[in-house]
Design a protein around this motif. Sequence first.
Motif, PDB file in Angstrom:
ATOM      1  N   THR A 252       0.819  -1.213   0.000  1.00  0.00           N
ATOM      2  CA  THR A 252       0.000   0.000   0.000  1.00  0.00           C
ATOM      3  C   THR A 252       0.857   1.269   0.000  1.00  0.00           C
ATOM      4  OG1 THR A 252      -0.197   0.149   2.426  1.00  0.00           O
ATOM      5  CG2 THR A 252      -1.792  -1.235   1.269  1.00  0.00           C
ATOM      6  N   HIS A 253       2.171   1.132   0.189  1.00  0.00           N
ATOM      7  CA  HIS A 253       3.051   2.296   0.125  1.00  0.00           C
ATOM      8  C   HIS A 253       3.051   2.934  -1.256  1.00  0.00           C
ATOM      9  CE1 HIS A 253       4.312   1.855   4.110  1.00  0.00           C
ATOM     10  NE2 HIS A 253       5.458   1.226   3.963  1.00  0.00           N
ATOM     11  N   PHE A 254       2.691   2.183  -2.272  1.00  0.00           N
ATOM     12  CA  PHE A 254       2.693   2.730  -3.626  1.00  0.00           C
ATOM     13  C   PHE A 254       1.534   3.708  -3.848  1.00  0.00           C
ATOM     14  CE2 PHE A 254       5.303  -0.976  -3.954  1.00  0.00           C
ATOM     15  CZ  PHE A 254       6.213  -0.700  -4.954  1.00  0.00           C
TER      16      PHE A 254
ATOM     17  N   LEU B 155      10.257   7.316  -2.041  1.00  0.00           N
ATOM     18  CA  LEU B 155       9.685   7.779  -3.307  1.00  0.00           C
ATOM     19  C   LEU B 155      10.343   7.103  -4.501  1.00  0.00           C
ATOM     20  CD1 LEU B 155       9.253  11.535  -2.388  1.00  0.00           C
ATOM     21  CD2 LEU B 155       7.448   9.827  -2.649  1.00  0.00           C
ATOM     22  N   LEU B 156      11.659   6.873  -4.438  1.00  0.00           N
ATOM     23  CA  LEU B 156      12.313   6.124  -5.514  1.00  0.00           C
ATOM     24  C   LEU B 156      11.796   4.699  -5.574  1.00  0.00           C
ATOM     25  CD1 LEU B 156      16.022   7.308  -5.068  1.00  0.00           C
ATOM     26  CD2 LEU B 156      14.471   7.941  -6.936  1.00  0.00           C
TER      27      LEU B 156
ATOM     28  N   THR C  36      11.359   1.467   4.224  1.00  0.00           N
ATOM     29  CA  THR C  36      11.705   2.884   4.164  1.00  0.00           C
ATOM     30  C   THR C  36      10.623   3.734   4.830  1.00  0.00           C
ATOM     31  OG1 THR C  36      10.744   2.950   1.941  1.00  0.00           O
ATOM     32  CG2 THR C  36      13.126   2.655   2.112  1.00  0.00           C
ATOM     33  N   THR C  37      10.905   4.991   5.008  1.00  0.00           N
ATOM     34  CA  THR C  37      10.059   5.873   5.814  1.00  0.00           C
ATOM     35  C   THR C  37       9.002   6.565   4.963  1.00  0.00           C
ATOM     36  OG1 THR C  37      11.907   6.275   7.310  1.00  0.00           O
ATOM     37  CG2 THR C  37      10.076   7.847   7.388  1.00  0.00           C
ATOM     38  N   LYS C  38       7.744   6.425   5.371  1.00  0.00           N
ATOM     39  CA  LYS C  38       6.638   7.039   4.639  1.00  0.00           C
ATOM     40  C   LYS C  38       6.279   8.415   5.173  1.00  0.00           C
ATOM     41  CE  LYS C  38       1.856   6.404   3.145  1.00  0.00           C
ATOM     42  NZ  LYS C  38       0.663   5.524   3.140  1.00  0.00           N
ATOM     43  N   TYR C  39       6.442   8.665   6.450  1.00  0.00           N
ATOM     44  CA  TYR C  39       5.984   9.927   7.061  1.00  0.00           C
ATOM     45  C   TYR C  39       7.163  10.698   7.625  1.00  0.00           C
ATOM     46  CZ  TYR C  39       1.571   7.357   6.880  1.00  0.00           C
ATOM     47  OH  TYR C  39       0.491   6.622   6.467  1.00  0.00           O
TER      48      TYR C  39
END
Length: 450
Positions: A84-86, A314-315, A304-307
């Motif tokens: 769901t990070h996408f 993002l990459l 990786t960090t979302k917030y």
Amino acid sequence: MATAENPRPAFPEYIPLASVGAPPAPVKPTQLRIDSIDLLRGIVMVIMMLDHTRDFVHRYALQGFDPTDLAHTSVKLFFTRWITHFCAPVFVFLAGTGAYLQFARGKSKRELSRFLVTRGLWLIVLEFTLVRIGAFFNLDYRFLGVMQVIWVIGVSMIVLAALIHLPLRVVTGFGLLMIALHNLLDRFHVQGWHGPNSPVPGVGAKLYIILHQPYEAFPIFGFPSPVVFVLYNLVPWIGVMAAGYGFGALYQMDVARRRRLLLTIGGLATVLFLVLRAINHYGDPSAWARQDTIAFTIISFLNTTKYPPSLLFLLMTLGPALLVLAWFESSTASQRFANNPSLEKRGFLPDLVEHLRNALVTFGRVPLFFYLLQWPTAHLISVLVHLIAGKPVGWMFGSPVGNSGPPHGVGFNLAVVYACWIAGVLVLYPLCKWFAGVKQRRRDWWLSYL
């Protein structure tokens, strides 16, 4: 999200490949929507609902458990969250692309600016009204709401309304630099608010929290006044939308050239993620480390960090997303998915894939409509399954202020989460199909705001 809504034929329209032997020529986007973009957007919208369904249904989510915490998570739980990070990066990036496509299709920059400002303000209002009510089923506005993705898209649109008057390269460069450099701010923190008996942050501290310091709540004025919780910071999401706006220029190229660029840009972004993550020095505040098993070492690498979304986050998400866009536009994928008369007798599985693709395109044509409905749908499904299981539901309607949290024993396992998610998507499909038809048939001004 900011794409123009225009009539389209009954069947999906593909921008044709250049004729063999013909020199590539710029292709101005027509008044038709671009199916590859709608398909990608539809996929991430459906996946987004999985995350929100998990928030309402999964026992560990209701206990406040972080599925990315390597000390307690499982492989299947981590990847249920990770996929769901996408969603948010693609959602915000394509909102910028949609804004460019409106300009390319004939809107003046003045008209586009006015639309972006009004649409942005409208999204901010929706965040603290319909989204808040759908998420909490409560009208106690001592808690104003959570600053989530709709809020950040709204503010980013307002900023983009000013940026579009600059040269396209400047807008794109601004976005890319913000994405690349914002992790330099990770070392700076301001004092947050810790409840009624603690000092309320000043205006400057509140501004910095909104810009780049997540997981903070504060009263919008002094205390007592309505409290907001900051989850989505403006930096670097403003940059993501600006980069998406610049990306829209690719859709004035012929398909073959655009696909080559999609493969190049997406491949470079993905490789850059792998290299920078392996170096483990810059691009994310959380370093990865070897774990006891290969599976958890991979999880650590991908965690990786979302917030706020780090450069590596993002990459990791936008790079593969661009590669998927390239695949959607390839001649092989077009033939596989298009309504090609030569493929009429394809059998059950190809027909099923075709129906699924068309459904996802439908969701992608009405992303805001879907987003607004999926909150109360996921919440209501959670209420229903708790009632069926004989578990308490009163807490789902309580005020967020002074709430001690869900009672012991609520929630279900991941299998139930996935079943509820599928049920929610099936419930929303006919509504989204109806609304997509309305937007196809009518040109009312207000439809561009939904």
